[in-house]
Structures are given as C-alpha cells and as structure tokens.
Design a protein around this motif. Structure first.
Motif, PDB file in Angstrom:
ATOM      1  N   PRO A 434       0.827  -1.214   0.000  1.00 56.51           N
ATOM      2  CA  PRO A 434       0.000   0.000   0.000  1.00 56.51           C
ATOM      3  C   PRO A 434       0.855   1.255   0.000  1.00 56.51           C
ATOM      4  O   PRO A 434       1.870   1.324   0.687  1.00 56.51           O
ATOM      5  N   THR A 435       0.442   2.218  -0.769  1.00 57.92           N
ATOM      6  CA  THR A 435       1.129   3.505  -0.824  1.00 57.92           C
ATOM      7  C   THR A 435       0.220   4.576  -0.234  1.00 57.92           C
ATOM      8  O   THR A 435      -0.909   4.757  -0.690  1.00 57.92           O
ATOM      9  N   LEU A 436       0.719   5.240   0.787  1.00 55.81           N
ATOM     10  CA  LEU A 436      -0.007   6.360   1.374  1.00 55.81           C
ATOM     11  C   LEU A 436       0.802   7.637   1.138  1.00 55.81           C
ATOM     12  O   LEU A 436       2.010   7.593   0.937  1.00 55.81           O
ATOM     13  N   PHE A 437       0.097   8.771   1.166  1.00 53.21           N
ATOM     14  CA  PHE A 437       0.732  10.047   0.873  1.00 53.21           C
ATOM     15  C   PHE A 437       0.809  10.903   2.127  1.00 53.21           C
ATOM     16  O   PHE A 437       0.141  10.640   3.123  1.00 53.21           O
ATOM     17  N   SER A 438       1.632  11.941   2.050  1.00 57.27           N
ATOM     18  CA  SER A 438       1.773  12.874   3.176  1.00 57.27           C
ATOM     19  C   SER A 438       0.507  13.726   3.246  1.00 57.27           C
ATOM     20  O   SER A 438       0.482  14.880   2.818  1.00 57.27           O
ATOM     21  N   ALA A 439      -0.538  13.134   3.790  1.00 60.51           N
ATOM     22  CA  ALA A 439      -1.845  13.786   3.899  1.00 60.51           C
ATOM     23  C   ALA A 439      -2.551  13.166   5.094  1.00 60.51           C
ATOM     24  O   ALA A 439      -2.009  12.304   5.797  1.00 60.51           O
ATOM     25  N   THR A 440      -3.780  13.596   5.338  1.00 58.59           N
ATOM     26  CA  THR A 440      -4.528  13.028   6.462  1.00 58.59           C
ATOM     27  C   THR A 440      -5.042  11.643   6.105  1.00 58.59           C
ATOM     28  O   THR A 440      -5.082  11.256   4.928  1.00 58.59           O
ATOM     29  N   VAL A 441      -5.455  10.920   7.129  1.00 56.02           N
ATOM     30  CA  VAL A 441      -6.047   9.602   6.914  1.00 56.02           C
ATOM     31  C   VAL A 441      -7.247   9.726   5.975  1.00 56.02           C
ATOM     32  O   VAL A 441      -7.396   8.964   5.008  1.00 56.02           O
ATOM     33  N   GLY A 442      -8.130  10.683   6.260  1.00 56.16           N
ATOM     34  CA  GLY A 442      -9.324  10.852   5.442  1.00 56.16           C
ATOM     35  C   GLY A 442      -8.992  11.170   4.000  1.00 56.16           C
ATOM     36  O   GLY A 442      -9.612  10.623   3.072  1.00 56.16           O
ATOM     37  N   GLU A 443      -8.008  12.045   3.775  1.00 55.18           N
ATOM     38  CA  GLU A 443      -7.635  12.405   2.405  1.00 55.18           C
ATOM     39  C   GLU A 443      -7.066  11.210   1.659  1.00 55.18           C
ATOM     40  O   GLU A 443      -7.322  11.033   0.460  1.00 55.18           O
ATOM     41  N   ASN A 444      -6.296  10.375   2.344  1.00 49.10           N
ATOM     42  CA  ASN A 444      -5.760   9.181   1.696  1.00 49.10           C
ATOM     43  C   ASN A 444      -6.867   8.224   1.285  1.00 49.10           C
ATOM     44  O   ASN A 444      -6.847   7.669   0.187  1.00 49.10           O
ATOM     45  N   VAL A 445      -7.828   8.024   2.150  1.00 51.45           N
ATOM     46  CA  VAL A 445      -8.920   7.090   1.833  1.00 51.45           C
ATOM     47  C   VAL A 445      -9.804   7.658   0.718  1.00 51.45           C
ATOM     48  O   VAL A 445     -10.179   6.939  -0.217  1.00 51.45           O
ATOM     49  N   LEU A 446     -10.122   8.940   0.794  1.00 50.76           N
ATOM     50  CA  LEU A 446     -11.039   9.539  -0.172  1.00 50.76           C
ATOM     51  C   LEU A 446     -10.418   9.741  -1.550  1.00 50.76           C
ATOM     52  O   LEU A 446     -11.120  10.140  -2.485  1.00 50.76           O
ATOM     53  N   MET A 447      -9.126   9.428  -1.696  1.00 54.44           N
ATOM     54  CA  MET A 447      -8.548   9.413  -3.042  1.00 54.44           C
ATOM     55  C   MET A 447      -9.245   8.373  -3.904  1.00 54.44           C
ATOM     56  O   MET A 447      -9.223   8.459  -5.137  1.00 54.44           O
ATOM     57  N   GLY A 448      -9.866   7.385  -3.269  1.00 55.62           N
ATOM     58  CA  GLY A 448     -10.558   6.332  -4.011  1.00 55.62           C
ATOM     59  C   GLY A 448     -11.900   6.753  -4.555  1.00 55.62           C
ATOM     60  O   GLY A 448     -12.481   6.011  -5.367  1.00 55.62           O
ATOM     61  N   ALA A 449     -12.429   7.895  -4.135  1.00 54.95           N
ATOM     62  CA  ALA A 449     -13.736   8.344  -4.627  1.00 54.95           C
ATOM     63  C   ALA A 449     -13.865   9.836  -4.363  1.00 54.95           C
ATOM     64  O   ALA A 449     -14.183  10.247  -3.251  1.00 54.95           O
ATOM     65  N   ASP A 471      -8.473   6.341  17.155  1.00 51.27           N
ATOM     66  CA  ASP A 471      -7.601   6.483  18.321  1.00 51.27           C
ATOM     67  C   ASP A 471      -6.376   7.343  18.023  1.00 51.27           C
ATOM     68  O   ASP A 471      -5.572   7.609  18.921  1.00 51.27           O
ATOM     69  N   LEU A 472      -6.232   7.755  16.770  1.00 50.89           N
ATOM     70  CA  LEU A 472      -5.118   8.631  16.417  1.00 50.89           C
ATOM     71  C   LEU A 472      -5.360  10.032  16.975  1.00 50.89           C
ATOM     72  O   LEU A 472      -6.509  10.394  17.264  1.00 50.89           O
ATOM     73  N   PRO A 473      -4.312  10.850  17.127  1.00 54.13           N
ATOM     74  CA  PRO A 473      -4.459  12.164  17.790  1.00 54.13           C
ATOM     75  C   PRO A 473      -5.579  13.034  17.232  1.00 54.13           C
ATOM     76  O   PRO A 473      -6.336  13.633  17.982  1.00 54.13           O
ATOM     77  N   GLN A 474      -5.711  13.117  15.906  1.00 54.27           N
ATOM     78  CA  GLN A 474      -6.784  13.917  15.292  1.00 54.27           C
ATOM     79  C   GLN A 474      -7.763  13.058  14.506  1.00 54.27           C
ATOM     80  O   GLN A 474      -8.442  13.535  13.610  1.00 54.27           O
ATOM     81  N   GLY A 475      -7.842  11.778  14.840  1.00 54.31           N
ATOM     82  CA  GLY A 475      -8.780  10.896  14.153  1.00 54.31           C
ATOM     83  C   GLY A 475      -8.464  10.818  12.672  1.00 54.31           C
ATOM     84  O   GLY A 475      -7.301  10.687  12.277  1.00 54.31           O
ATOM     85  N   VAL A 476      -9.513  10.922  11.810  1.00 45.50           N
ATOM     86  CA  VAL A 476      -9.296  10.835  10.367  1.00 45.50           C
ATOM     87  C   VAL A 476      -8.553  12.062   9.852  1.00 45.50           C
ATOM     88  O   VAL A 476      -8.103  12.069   8.700  1.00 45.50           O
ATOM     89  N   GLY A 477      -8.410  13.086  10.667  1.00 41.78           N
ATOM     90  CA  GLY A 477      -7.663  14.271  10.276  1.00 41.78           C
ATOM     91  C   GLY A 477      -6.194  14.197  10.623  1.00 41.78           C
ATOM     92  O   GLY A 477      -5.456  15.166  10.423  1.00 41.78           O
ATOM     93  N   THR A 478      -5.719  13.046  11.095  1.00 40.73           N
ATOM     94  CA  THR A 478      -4.312  12.883  11.473  1.00 40.73           C
ATOM     95  C   THR A 478      -3.434  12.746  10.232  1.00 40.73           C
ATOM     96  O   THR A 478      -3.742  11.978   9.321  1.00 40.73           O
ATOM     97  N   GLN A 479      -2.336  13.485  10.198  1.00 44.19           N
ATOM     98  CA  GLN A 479      -1.361  13.359   9.118  1.00 44.19           C
ATOM     99  C   GLN A 479      -0.597  12.045   9.297  1.00 44.19           C
ATOM    100  O   GLN A 479      -0.070  11.794  10.375  1.00 44.19           O
ATOM    101  N   VAL A 480      -0.545  11.234   8.234  1.00 43.86           N
ATOM    102  CA  VAL A 480       0.111   9.931   8.365  1.00 43.86           C
ATOM    103  C   VAL A 480       1.590   9.990   8.020  1.00 43.86           C
ATOM    104  O   VAL A 480       2.320   9.028   8.235  1.00 43.86           O
ATOM    105  N   GLY A 481       2.063  11.101   7.463  1.00 45.86           N
ATOM    106  CA  GLY A 481       3.487  11.215   7.165  1.00 45.86           C
ATOM    107  C   GLY A 481       3.852  10.577   5.849  1.00 45.86           C
ATOM    108  O   GLY A 481       3.070   9.845   5.236  1.00 45.86           O
ATOM    109  N   GLU A 482       5.089  10.831   5.406  1.00 47.70           N
ATOM    110  CA  GLU A 482       5.561  10.341   4.117  1.00 47.70           C
ATOM    111  C   GLU A 482       5.495   8.822   4.058  1.00 47.70           C
ATOM    112  O   GLU A 482       5.970   8.122   4.944  1.00 47.70           O
TER     113      GLU A 482
END
Length: 609
Positions: A434-449, A471-482
């Motif tokens: 899986p490839t994730l981007f330097s963005a929030t959890v929500g932004e990474n998931v919503l790339m699919g739609a 359980d992440l610090p900002q929930g789906v708004g948490t930055q997942v990092g590079e």
C-alpha cells in the motif's frame, strides 16, 4: 531513461533554448522592457569617458575648479541613474520569471502523472526530481541574467567600439585585433563545456536518486547495519560529481584567463601607442583618457563572455533534460470514447497477451492467451506461483499497462475504447504494497472516490476494520506522514483497502489485500469484505486459503497462462499444482513455473513487477 545522453555537439544550444519561448511569450513585454532598461543603463556608463574627456581638455587644462566640480556632479548623477535603472530591471523580471518557472514545473508534474507506468519503471525518481528542481532553477536564472546580459553586453561592446573608432580609429583597430582569436576560443570552449555540463547534471540526478532511496529505506539501512556501505556509495557518487564540477571549473578558469589576458594586452598596446601620439601632439590628453576609459568600461562586457556562455550551455542542457521528459508521449486516449458500459457481462479477458517493453528479443511474454470470464457480481480468485504474472494481469484491468494482444471487456465494452478517467471510476484497485501520501487519513482514503461523503468514509473504514484511526491524535484528520511509515504495515494495508471500496466501485481488483493482517483482524476484514463483494464484480489475487474462500471461483495462473478454472474444492481434487500451492508445501518445482528470464523484476509477494 536513455543510457547515454545526446551529445551536445549534435544539437544547437540556441535551438534548445528557443523551446522555452512558449513559456516566455506571456511575459515577453516585461522581459523586453527589462532588457531595454539594462541596455540603457549600460550605455550610460559609456557617457562617463566623454565627460572625462571634457573635464581633462576643458576645466583641468584651463585650471577651472568650478568646471571640475560640475563634471564630478555629472558623473555622480550618471552613477545614480545607472544604479536605479539596474534596480528597475531586476524588479521588472523577478515576478514574471518566477511565474515562468512555476508554470514549467506545473507542466512537468502534470505530464509525469499522465505518462505510462512503463516510463516510471525505467526512469530513476532522482533524475525526475533534479529536472523539476535544479534544472528549472537554472533556466529561470538564465532568463533573468545570462540571456539579458548577452544582449546588453553585445550592445554595449558594439556602441563602445563605435565611440572608440570615432575618438581614434587607429587605436580602435588595435583593440579590435583580438576579436577573431576570442571567437575561436569561445567556440571551442562552448563545445567542451556542453559535454561536461550535461555529465554534471546527470550525475546530480544520480546523487538525488541515492539520497531519496536512502531516506525512504532508512529502516532497512539501519536494520541491516548498512550505514557504512550506503555512505560509501554516496561518497563515490559525490566524488564523481566533484571531479566533474572541477573539470567545469578548470574549463571556465582557462577561458576566463584567456578572455581577460588578451584584451588586457590590447589595451596595454593601445596605451603605449596613444601616449606616443599625445607626446607627438597628434592626440589630446583628454581624448586618450576618454579612449582608455571607454576601453576599460568594455572590459567587463568582454570578460563576462566566458561566464555567460557557460551559464547558457548549462541552461541549454537543462532545457534538453526538461524536454526529454516532456517529449515522451503520454498515455493515448481513444479518439471516440465509448459509451456507458452495458450490464450483465462482467469482466472478460479474450486472448490477452502482454510483454513488458524492456523484455529481451525472443523472450516469452509475461502473459499469453489469457481467456477468462468473471461473471457479473462474481468474485474470482487468482492463484499462482511466484512470478506467474498475477500482479501483471491485475494491472491490465485499470490500464496501468496496455495489453499487447487480445482485449479486456467490462460489461461488454473494450477498455481500450474508454477514457482512463471513466475506466478508473468503474474500476478500483488495492495493491499488496500500500502507498499512502503525506496527507490526512481521510484524504488518503477519499482518493478512491472524489466527493465521497463522510458516511461513505466511515463505511469504508468499517469494511477495512480500520477503527484504529479513531484512536489517532486527530482521528481521520491525522497526518500519516511520508509513505505512511508512521503506521504499521497492517494499518497501511487496511487504509488502502478502505480507499479501494469507499466509492462502491462496479469492478474491484485486489492484489492480496490482506497479506499484512494478523489472523483475527483478517477474519473480521473478510467478513465485512464478503458483504462488499456481493455488490461488485471482483478479481482478487490470493495466496492463502482464507482469502480464496472469499471467491466464488478460482483461476490458476501458471507460466503466464490460465491452466484451470473452478471452485476451490474442485481444483483441490483435480489439480495437483493448485493443491500444492494451497498446502503451503516448500520446494522449487512449481514455484519456478512461469518465472521470467528476461530481466524483469519479480517481487517476493508472488507477482511479476
């Protein structure tokens, strides 16, 4: 990537730089205005010797202090005006040329997104990064300084020699004598410098690649204690670049020394001859002062030729490197996009063949004569040994690679007739890595739609059993990092699965999407995923019986061919290779089936490429 860059002697630096015109054209008026301002400022400097002539032959000869002070005031005013004009030139070009650089960088990035995957397989990422950063910076600097001052200095030299010949034509000929040898030297320098400039810029790209790989793979480097070997590899590349840069410096130092020395000899000769003429009464002292002042004012325009030519060659090389990428053809789109896909036919592979572009002559294709029909609403598991071509086959459905033979139909429509944007709205994918981007959890998931709602986001996270995000610090708004490396492998894989299902796609392609999950999480994900698969047509690469059990039927891929299709139980009873794969037995016989020997990478997760 080309194994050897084009020889600079085979191309014209002027022709390479002229390709920048479409980007410069929108700001041409400000650039031309800035160039004219710089020409005016430079020509004002040539008025100073004329004032000196007037002062020497007038107030100084007549012992008139008031005239001397007046001349000094004129010189001061000229200096202030000249400085102001050069400041105005800088202001005129700074903003528009920064815009040119930004436009070129945006076009490069947009173009890279549209190039085929095969291109990115061949080109090191560091080479692309250096083109989008260092090379574009060189081009902006060229437009702002060397290009302007090639015009400015050329005009200044021309006007200066006119003034010299008007003052004393015989001494003007003495100063003009070095022109021919200087042109020959500059031509030789330009040819040699172009070669070493291209070499240096390619080496910068290689060095960037090593740095990027080391940073992204820092866990492997540290885990295996390879700090020293990586440092040595980096040092070797850095030393190679250093040697090349020193070669550039030697060339530039040589041409600069010659361009400086030859005119100085001419000025010295003119000074001696001019002094003799003044002593004989054939020339006034003021004229000699003005002549020598004009000659000295022309020193910088002449001496800067080598420096400006060097920057121009580096910029021409940067333009070549930039357009090497921009000239690569983008993925072709059909001239007449197909209409809406029909219904009720599922995914059909008809005589599909695929050969990698870098495959050796005469090597077997990665996939040969693939005939497979996945019925509407059916889930087909794709099973095969390492290197059998499973990942390659799944990459053909969203057209990450183009088939080289046969065709693939989605609900009766050939995917080759679809626009990629529409195809990728119908087909959703999840890869084993899986490839994730330097963005929030929500932004990474919503790339699919694009445009999916909050409700659809929560549903996708639920299907993927990705409740950990809450359980992440900002929930789906948490930055997942590079690269999402702040998350575990299983967490990244669950987010990639959520991204694949968030848009409720009509067709779903999953490449072993559960390989990084523990047994308990895998059971929960499979239960939720089974409900999603009821409403879609899916092709799932599977390595474990638990994943196979999600499917209605199973296709066995062996040596790039479909050798059996049936239910899990049927293939266990009737096909020895399938039973061996599902048993987890160790050995090499079946695993080696279909492995390519043409140099194509084979990944550990059981897929070519």
């Amino acid at each position: 990537m080309p194994e050897k860059p084009a020889e600079p002697t085979d191309r014209s630096a002027v022709r390479s730089l002229l390709r920048l015109w479409p980007y410069v054209r929108p700001v041409r008026l400000r650039w031309i205005g800035a160039a004219l301002v710089a020409v005016l400022a430079s020509c004002l400097a040539l008025v100073i010797p004329l004032i000196l002539k007037w002062m020497v032959d007038g107030p100084v000869a007549d012992r008139d202090p008031g005239g001397v002070w007046l001349g000094a005031l004129y010189l001061l005013l000229l200096g202030i005006v000249e400085a102001g004009l050069f400041g105005l030139r800088r202001w005129l070009v700074a903003r528009p040329l920064a815009g040119v650089e930004a436009a070129m960088r945006a076009d490069l990035y947009r173009h890279l997104q549209r190039l085929p995957v095969a291109f990115h397989d061949r080109w090191p990422s560091g080479q692309l990064l250096s083109r989008g950063t260092t090379d574009l910076m060189l081009l902006r600097m060229f437009l702002a300084f060397p290009l302007t001052f090639l015009l400015v200095n050329g005009t200044t030299i021309l006007v200066g020699f006119v003034i010299l010949f008007v003052q004393e034509w015989s001494l003007g000929l003495v100063l003009l004598a070095p022109a021919v040898p200087l042109m020959v030297l500059c031509s030789l320098f330009e040819t040699k410098y172009a070669l070493v400039a291209r070499k240096a810029q390619d080496q910068v790209g290689d060095l960037t690649t090593v740095v990027e790989e080391s940073v992204l793979g820092i866990r492997i480097v540290k885990g295996f204690g390879r700090n020293r070997s990586q440092a040595l590899a980096f040092r070797a590349l850095a030393q190679r670049l250093r040697a090349t840069e020193l070669g550039k410096a030697r060339l530039l130092a040589g041409i600069w020394a010659l361009i400086t020395a030859i005119p100085e000899l001419a000025i010295g000769a003119a000074l001696v001859l001019g002094t003799i003429e003044v002593a004989n009464g054939g020339l006034s002292a003021g004229t000699l002062v003005a002549f020598l002042s004009t000659a000295l004012a022309l020193r910088w325009p002449v001496e800067s030729i080598g420096f400006l030519l060097a920057m121009s060659q580096e910029s021409a090389t940067a333009a070549d490197r930039y357009f090497e990428v921009m000239d690569v053809a983008e993925e072709p789109e059909p001239e007449a996009p197909g209409g809406a896909a029909g219904a009720g036919r599922g995914i059909v592979f008809e005589g599909v063949e695929f050969r990698y572009p870098d495959a050796g002559p005469g090597s077997p294709p990665a996939l040969a004569r693939i005939d497979l029909h996945i019925r509407p609403g059916e889930t087909m598991a794709l099973v095969g040994a390492t290197g059998s071509g499973k990942t390659t086959l799944t990459a053909l459905v969203p057209r990450l690679h183009e088939v080289t033979g046969g065709r693939i139909l989605l609900d009766g429509e050939d995917i080759a007739t679809m626009r990629r944007s529409r195809l990728r709205e119908l087909v959703s994918v999840a890869f084993e890595e899986p490839t994730l981007f330097s963005a929030t959890v929500g932004e990474n998931v919503l790339m699919g739609a694009e445009g999916a709602s909050e409700k659809e986001l929560r549903r996708a996270l639920s299907v993927a059993q990705a409740g950990f995000v809450h359980d992440l610090p900002q929930g789906v708004g948490t930055q997942v990092g590079e690269q999402g490396l702040s998350l575990s492998g299983g967490q990244r894989q669950r987010l990639a699965l959520a991204r694949a299902v968030v848009g409720a796609p009509r067709f779903l392609v999953l490449d072993d999407p559960l390989s990084a999950l523990d047994v308990h999480t895998e059971t929960l994900v499979e239960a939720a995923l089974r409900r999603v698969l009821e409403d879609t047509t899916a092709l799932v690469v599977a390595h474990r019986p638990s994943t196979v059990m999600l499917a209605d039927r199973v296709a066995l891929l062996s040596g790039g061919r479909i050798t059996a299709v049936g239910t899990h139980q049927e293939l266990l009873r009737t096909h020895a290779e399938y039973a061996w794969l599902m048993s987890g037995a160790q050995g090499t016989g079946a695993q080696d089936t279909g492995a390519r020997d043409s140099g194509v990478l084979v990944s550990e997760e059981g897929s070519t490429r």
